[in-house]
Structures are given as C-alpha cells and as structure tokens.
Write a protein that holds these residues in place. Sequence first.
Motif, PDB file in Angstrom:
ATOM      1  N   UNK A  82       0.837  -1.199   0.000  1.00 38.33           N
ATOM      2  CA  UNK A  82       0.000   0.000   0.000  1.00 38.33           C
ATOM      3  C   UNK A  82       0.873   1.251   0.000  1.00 38.33           C
ATOM      4  N   UNK A  83       0.529   2.202  -0.862  1.00 34.21           N
ATOM      5  CA  UNK A  83       1.205   3.492  -0.879  1.00 34.21           C
ATOM      6  C   UNK A  83       0.593   4.318   0.245  1.00 34.21           C
ATOM      7  N   UNK A  84       1.426   4.823   1.126  1.00 35.78           N
ATOM      8  CA  UNK A  84       0.921   5.664   2.214  1.00 35.78           C
ATOM      9  C   UNK A  84       1.170   7.116   1.842  1.00 35.78           C
ATOM     10  N   UNK A  85       0.092   7.803   1.464  1.00 38.34           N
ATOM     11  CA  UNK A  85       0.196   9.190   1.012  1.00 38.34           C
ATOM     12  C   UNK A  85      -1.189   9.819   1.044  1.00 38.34           C
ATOM     13  N   UNK A  86      -1.222  11.125   1.013  1.00 35.02           N
ATOM     14  CA  UNK A  86      -2.487  11.836   0.893  1.00 35.02           C
ATOM     15  C   UNK A  86      -2.823  11.914  -0.593  1.00 35.02           C
TER      16      UNK A  86
ATOM     17  N   UNK B  70      -8.550  -6.380  -4.254  1.00 36.35           N
ATOM     18  CA  UNK B  70      -8.014  -7.592  -4.887  1.00 36.35           C
ATOM     19  C   UNK B  70      -9.036  -8.277  -5.785  1.00 36.35           C
ATOM     20  N   UNK B  71     -10.302  -8.255  -5.421  1.00 36.56           N
ATOM     21  CA  UNK B  71     -11.327  -8.798  -6.313  1.00 36.56           C
ATOM     22  C   UNK B  71     -11.360  -7.959  -7.583  1.00 36.56           C
ATOM     23  N   UNK B  72     -11.246  -6.631  -7.451  1.00 35.73           N
ATOM     24  CA  UNK B  72     -11.181  -5.765  -8.625  1.00 35.73           C
ATOM     25  C   UNK B  72      -9.986  -6.074  -9.503  1.00 35.73           C
ATOM     26  N   UNK B  73      -8.841  -6.324  -8.885  1.00 36.92           N
ATOM     27  CA  UNK B  73      -7.646  -6.685  -9.653  1.00 36.92           C
ATOM     28  C   UNK B  73      -7.857  -7.989 -10.414  1.00 36.92           C
TER      29      UNK B  73
ATOM     30  N   UNK C 136      -3.072  -1.719 -10.103  1.00 35.83           N
ATOM     31  CA  UNK C 136      -2.470  -2.293  -8.900  1.00 35.83           C
ATOM     32  C   UNK C 136      -1.901  -1.272  -7.926  1.00 35.83           C
ATOM     33  N   UNK C 137      -2.599  -0.168  -7.744  1.00 30.19           N
ATOM     34  CA  UNK C 137      -2.123   0.861  -6.826  1.00 30.19           C
ATOM     35  C   UNK C 137      -3.176   1.074  -5.747  1.00 30.19           C
ATOM     36  N   UNK C 138      -2.874   0.628  -4.538  1.00 28.67           N
ATOM     37  CA  UNK C 138      -3.731   0.866  -3.388  1.00 28.67           C
ATOM     38  C   UNK C 138      -3.110   1.967  -2.543  1.00 28.67           C
ATOM     39  N   UNK C 139      -3.938   2.887  -2.062  1.00 30.25           N
ATOM     40  CA  UNK C 139      -3.440   4.035  -1.316  1.00 30.25           C
ATOM     41  C   UNK C 139      -4.097   4.080   0.051  1.00 30.25           C
ATOM     42  N   UNK C 140      -3.276   4.258   1.074  1.00 30.58           N
ATOM     43  CA  UNK C 140      -3.784   4.479   2.429  1.00 30.58           C
ATOM     44  C   UNK C 140      -3.434   5.903   2.819  1.00 30.58           C
ATOM     45  N   UNK C 141      -4.456   6.721   3.054  1.00 32.45           N
ATOM     46  CA  UNK C 141      -4.236   8.088   3.530  1.00 32.45           C
ATOM     47  C   UNK C 141      -4.688   8.166   4.979  1.00 32.45           C
ATOM     48  N   UNK C 142      -4.634   9.331   5.546  1.00 29.05           N
ATOM     49  CA  UNK C 142      -5.018   9.508   6.941  1.00 29.05           C
ATOM     50  C   UNK C 142      -6.448   9.066   7.196  1.00 29.05           C
ATOM     51  N   UNK C 143      -7.356   9.398   6.272  1.00 29.64           N
ATOM     52  CA  UNK C 143      -8.765   9.130   6.537  1.00 29.64           C
ATOM     53  C   UNK C 143      -9.456   8.176   5.569  1.00 29.64           C
TER      54      UNK C 143
ATOM     55  N   UNK D 150      -7.939   3.945  -0.786  1.00 23.73           N
ATOM     56  CA  UNK D 150      -8.338   4.233  -2.166  1.00 23.73           C
ATOM     57  C   UNK D 150      -7.621   3.305  -3.131  1.00 23.73           C
ATOM     58  N   UNK D 151      -8.228   3.121  -4.300  1.00 25.21           N
ATOM     59  CA  UNK D 151      -7.528   2.453  -5.390  1.00 25.21           C
ATOM     60  C   UNK D 151      -7.974   3.060  -6.702  1.00 25.21           C
ATOM     61  N   UNK D 152      -7.173   2.841  -7.725  1.00 27.20           N
ATOM     62  CA  UNK D 152      -7.384   3.455  -9.025  1.00 27.20           C
ATOM     63  C   UNK D 152      -7.939   2.462 -10.031  1.00 27.20           C
TER      64      UNK D 152
END
Length: 161
Positions: A53-57, A108-111, A124-131, A134-136
């Motif tokens: 997981x990419x940790x970013x806003x 992962x089901x989407x992938x 294949x880009x999952x993002x974890x932000x503060x709140x 997300x995925x693209x």
Amino acid sequence: MPGKQSDEEQVELGAAENKPDEDLGGLTAEELRQGQEAALALEDMMALSAQTLVRAEVDELYQQVRPLGQGRFGQVLLVTHRQKGTPLALKQLPKPSTSLRGFLYEFCVGLTLGTHPAVVTTYGIGIESTDSYSFLTEPVLHGDLISLIQPKVGTQMPSGP
C-alpha cells in the motif's frame, strides 16, 4: 487384503462421488476444491497488497476533477495524475466505515476481475491516507450501465452504417 477395496466397496464409493452431496450446497467436489483454491489465492493476494500500500495523501498525487459516483460505501472521483495528467477513477473508502481487510478484499477482487475485457480495469495501486483507503481504476466517463438501461425497454443499440 489390507488396503485393497472390494469391487462392491469401489462401486459404492463411485456412486457416492457421482451424486450431488447435500453438505456441499449443490456443488460438486471439484467446484468446492476450485472455490477453496480461489479463496486461498485471494488471501495471498490480500496479504501481498497490504505490504505494498502506498501511504500518502491523495491530494498530493492526484488532482480531483469531479465526482463520478457515490454510494454508502464511499465515492468514486475522476482525478488526474499531478505529474502526467493521466485521467483515472479513484475509488475512495472512508476508514471509519471500512476495515483494512474489507478494502483489501474489494481491491483484490477488482484486480482479479479487471483482467476481463467487459469489466472496468483496476490498477495495482492501493493508497492508504489519513482518513481513507483508495484504489485506481480506468475511468468510465459515459455513465454507468444502469443509467443507460431504460426500464422495460433495455438498451438502444446504435444503428449501423
């Protein structure tokens, strides 16, 4: 002889294997095995995705263009990549109502399904932000399928040349 079945026992076993098993909910033993293999593969994919997981806003990476849709689980935004300008759809699920496991499952089901030509591609880009998590996905800019279907009519096929 120990370890050898009689012909009668083999016939009984064969008959039991060929009739539907009430305990399997109408599935064959092979369908059950395939389902178990798929579930294990999905669990492995979820474990790997959690580590990457990419940790970013989100606002640091993508610029919001407009909302594409919203539901009780989250929202989908049309965004552009800040450096490349690439349009993408960003599915955003709020952390207060989404567990990490729930997010990873949907991602992962989407992938897995996104490799089919009739399904929106999940990248294949999952993002974890503060709140949120997300995925693209590829953007679908012409509305969803439900908006194109007319009640009791269906969809109108484009006329040919």
